[in-house]
Write a protein that holds these residues in place. Structure first.
Motif, PDB file in Angstrom:
ATOM      1  N   LEU A  42      12.653  15.261   6.594  1.00 14.67           N
ATOM      2  CA  LEU A  42      11.506  16.153   6.753  1.00 14.67           C
ATOM      3  C   LEU A  42      10.536  16.001   5.577  1.00 14.67           C
ATOM      4  O   LEU A  42       9.316  15.898   5.767  1.00 14.67           O
ATOM      5  CB  LEU A  42      11.981  17.604   6.868  1.00 14.67           C
ATOM      6  N   ARG A  43      11.067  15.941   4.370  1.00 15.55           N
ATOM      7  CA  ARG A  43      10.239  15.814   3.172  1.00 15.55           C
ATOM      8  C   ARG A  43       9.444  14.504   3.174  1.00 15.55           C
ATOM      9  O   ARG A  43       8.257  14.481   2.881  1.00 15.55           O
ATOM     10  CB  ARG A  43      11.125  15.892   1.930  1.00 15.55           C
ATOM     11  N   SER A  44      10.095  13.402   3.538  1.00 13.29           N
ATOM     12  CA  SER A  44       9.396  12.114   3.512  1.00 13.29           C
ATOM     13  C   SER A  44       8.396  11.989   4.662  1.00 13.29           C
ATOM     14  O   SER A  44       7.340  11.376   4.483  1.00 13.29           O
ATOM     15  CB  SER A  44      10.387  10.950   3.505  1.00 13.29           C
ATOM     16  N   VAL A  45       8.697  12.576   5.825  1.00 10.57           N
ATOM     17  CA  VAL A  45       7.722  12.578   6.930  1.00 10.57           C
ATOM     18  C   VAL A  45       6.506  13.414   6.537  1.00 10.57           C
ATOM     19  O   VAL A  45       5.360  13.018   6.782  1.00 10.57           O
ATOM     20  CB  VAL A  45       8.370  13.103   8.240  1.00 10.57           C
ATOM     21  N   ARG A  46       6.761  14.535   5.913  1.00 10.53           N
ATOM     22  CA  ARG A  46       5.671  15.392   5.439  1.00 10.53           C
ATOM     23  C   ARG A  46       4.806  14.647   4.420  1.00 10.53           C
ATOM     24  O   ARG A  46       3.572  14.724   4.456  1.00 10.53           O
ATOM     25  CB  ARG A  46       6.251  16.660   4.818  1.00 10.53           C
ATOM     26  N   ALA A  47       5.434  13.918   3.504  1.00  7.67           N
ATOM     27  CA  ALA A  47       4.684  13.148   2.514  1.00  7.67           C
ATOM     28  C   ALA A  47       3.865  12.048   3.185  1.00  7.67           C
ATOM     29  O   ALA A  47       2.743  11.756   2.755  1.00  7.67           O
ATOM     30  CB  ALA A  47       5.634  12.544   1.483  1.00  7.67           C
ATOM     31  N   LEU A  48       4.423  11.436   4.225  1.00  2.18           N
ATOM     32  CA  LEU A  48       3.703  10.391   4.958  1.00  2.18           C
ATOM     33  C   LEU A  48       2.469  10.972   5.637  1.00  2.18           C
ATOM     34  O   LEU A  48       1.370  10.402   5.546  1.00  2.18           O
ATOM     35  CB  LEU A  48       4.632   9.740   5.991  1.00  2.18           C
ATOM     36  N   ILE A  49       2.631  12.104   6.275  1.00  2.00           N
ATOM     37  CA  ILE A  49       1.521  12.726   7.003  1.00  2.00           C
ATOM     38  C   ILE A  49       0.456  13.260   6.059  1.00  2.00           C
ATOM     39  O   ILE A  49      -0.736  13.102   6.285  1.00  2.00           O
ATOM     40  CB  ILE A  49       2.049  13.854   7.919  1.00  2.00           C
ATOM     41  N   LYS A  50       0.880  13.881   4.969  1.00  2.00           N
ATOM     42  CA  LYS A  50      -0.065  14.507   4.033  1.00  2.00           C
ATOM     43  C   LYS A  50      -0.542  13.554   2.940  1.00  2.00           C
ATOM     44  O   LYS A  50      -1.250  13.972   2.026  1.00  2.00           O
ATOM     45  CB  LYS A  50       0.584  15.737   3.381  1.00  2.00           C
ATOM     46  N   HIS A  51      -0.124  12.306   3.000  1.00  2.00           N
ATOM     47  CA  HIS A  51      -0.525  11.287   2.022  1.00  2.00           C
ATOM     48  C   HIS A  51      -0.131  11.673   0.589  1.00  2.00           C
ATOM     49  O   HIS A  51      -0.906  11.518  -0.345  1.00  2.00           O
ATOM     50  CB  HIS A  51      -2.032  11.017   2.096  1.00  2.00           C
TER      51      HIS A  51
ATOM     52  N   PRO B  19       0.840  -1.206   0.000  1.00  2.00           N
ATOM     53  CA  PRO B  19       0.000   0.000   0.000  1.00  2.00           C
ATOM     54  C   PRO B  19       0.878   1.261   0.000  1.00  2.00           C
ATOM     55  O   PRO B  19       2.014   1.240   0.460  1.00  2.00           O
ATOM     56  CB  PRO B  19      -0.814  -0.110   1.287  1.00  2.00           C
ATOM     57  N   ASP B  20       0.312   2.349  -0.498  1.00  2.00           N
ATOM     58  CA  ASP B  20       1.057   3.605  -0.590  1.00  2.00           C
ATOM     59  C   ASP B  20       1.583   4.071   0.761  1.00  2.00           C
ATOM     60  O   ASP B  20       2.700   4.586   0.854  1.00  2.00           O
ATOM     61  CB  ASP B  20       0.175   4.706  -1.194  1.00  2.00           C
ATOM     62  N   VAL B  21       0.798   3.896   1.806  1.00  2.00           N
ATOM     63  CA  VAL B  21       1.238   4.346   3.133  1.00  2.00           C
ATOM     64  C   VAL B  21       2.496   3.587   3.575  1.00  2.00           C
ATOM     65  O   VAL B  21       3.392   4.158   4.198  1.00  2.00           O
ATOM     66  CB  VAL B  21       0.100   4.249   4.178  1.00  2.00           C
ATOM     67  N   MET B  22       2.577   2.320   3.232  1.00  2.00           N
ATOM     68  CA  MET B  22       3.761   1.531   3.581  1.00  2.00           C
ATOM     69  C   MET B  22       4.980   2.012   2.791  1.00  2.00           C
ATOM     70  O   MET B  22       6.081   2.096   3.333  1.00  2.00           O
ATOM     71  CB  MET B  22       3.505   0.051   3.330  1.00  2.00           C
ATOM     72  N   ASN B  23       4.778   2.325   1.523  1.00  2.00           N
ATOM     73  CA  ASN B  23       5.875   2.845   0.706  1.00  2.00           C
ATOM     74  C   ASN B  23       6.364   4.191   1.243  1.00  2.00           C
ATOM     75  O   ASN B  23       7.561   4.446   1.282  1.00  2.00           O
ATOM     76  CB  ASN B  23       5.449   2.983  -0.758  1.00  2.00           C
ATOM     77  N   ARG B  24       5.434   5.029   1.659  1.00  2.00           N
ATOM     78  CA  ARG B  24       5.829   6.326   2.235  1.00  2.00           C
ATOM     79  C   ARG B  24       6.560   6.126   3.559  1.00  2.00           C
ATOM     80  O   ARG B  24       7.529   6.825   3.841  1.00  2.00           O
ATOM     81  CB  ARG B  24       4.604   7.221   2.402  1.00  2.00           C
ATOM     82  N   PHE B  25       6.120   5.164   4.358  1.00  2.00           N
ATOM     83  CA  PHE B  25       6.813   4.861   5.612  1.00  2.00           C
ATOM     84  C   PHE B  25       8.229   4.342   5.336  1.00  2.00           C
ATOM     85  O   PHE B  25       9.183   4.724   6.013  1.00  2.00           O
ATOM     86  CB  PHE B  25       6.018   3.825   6.425  1.00  2.00           C
ATOM     87  N   LEU B  26       8.359   3.477   4.332  1.00  2.00           N
ATOM     88  CA  LEU B  26       9.691   2.977   3.970  1.00  2.00           C
ATOM     89  C   LEU B  26      10.601   4.103   3.466  1.00  2.00           C
ATOM     90  O   LEU B  26      11.809   4.074   3.703  1.00  2.00           O
ATOM     91  CB  LEU B  26       9.581   1.864   2.934  1.00  2.00           C
TER      92      LEU B  26
END
Length: 176
Positions: free
Chosen positions: A159-168, A89-96
């Motif tokens: 910071l960029r990847s955490v932001r992407a994770l939070i904002k989907h 799932p996309d959320v898992m990819n963003r977490f990775l």
């Protein structure tokens, strides 16, 4: 604030990459001049090759490689294995992405720290290159500039990847 950090990170990464590219061009020119000098010297026309060209090439190429690392990190260009990416799932990819960016930051920090300690060590003992007698610490210091840029850009990438994770939001490699 995020946009300002993004612009600063991109500017640092871009500047270092351009500087690294220009340094490689200088090395190419010096190598060509040295080779031409060697050929012309054997014909009795010129004074010979550049003394210590191998030393200058070694230092220059290492410096250029470190100068390219921040740009590669900023553009998400480091090697990755996408074997299971499409199945997750996309959320898992963003977490990775967050996990990988934290890992790259840790690696960048470790490399910069070791370069710093190595530079101090080489400076303390006055070690020089074999042929040109260039102090070795200068090469370490030149590489350290790129390594510090790598740390700065890697911190922003977290910071960029955490932001992407939070904002989907999905971040695409090379599309940043």
């Amino acid at each position: 604030m995020y946009m300002m950090l993004s612009r600063v990170s991109e500017s640092v990464a871009r500047f270092l990459a351009i500087a690294g590219g220009l340094l490689l061009l200088v090395i190419v020119v010096l190598t060509c001049v040295s080779i031409a000098g060697r050929a012309l010297f054997s014909a009795g026309i010129c004074c010979g090759p550049i003394r210590g060209i191998y030393d200058y090439t070694e230092i220059g190429v290492a410096t250029a490689i470190f100068a390219f690392l921040p740009w590669c990190q900023y553009r998400m260009g480091h090697a990755s294995v996408d074997l299971f990416k499409s199945a997750m799932p996309d959320v898992m990819n963003r977490f990775l992405n967050v996990v990988m960016d934290v890992g790259m930051f840790a690696l960048a920090f470790l490399v910069a720290h070791r370069l710093w300690l190595g530079m101090l060590d080489k400076q303390r003992y006055g070690e020089t290159t074999l042929i040109a007698q260039v102090p070795v610490w200068i090469g370490y210091a030149a590489c350290l500039v790129g390594a510090v840029g790598f740390v700065m850009v890697a911190a922003f990438c977290i910071l960029r990847s955490v932001r992407a994770l939070i904002k989907h939001e999905n971040l695409e490699e090379g599309q940043i």
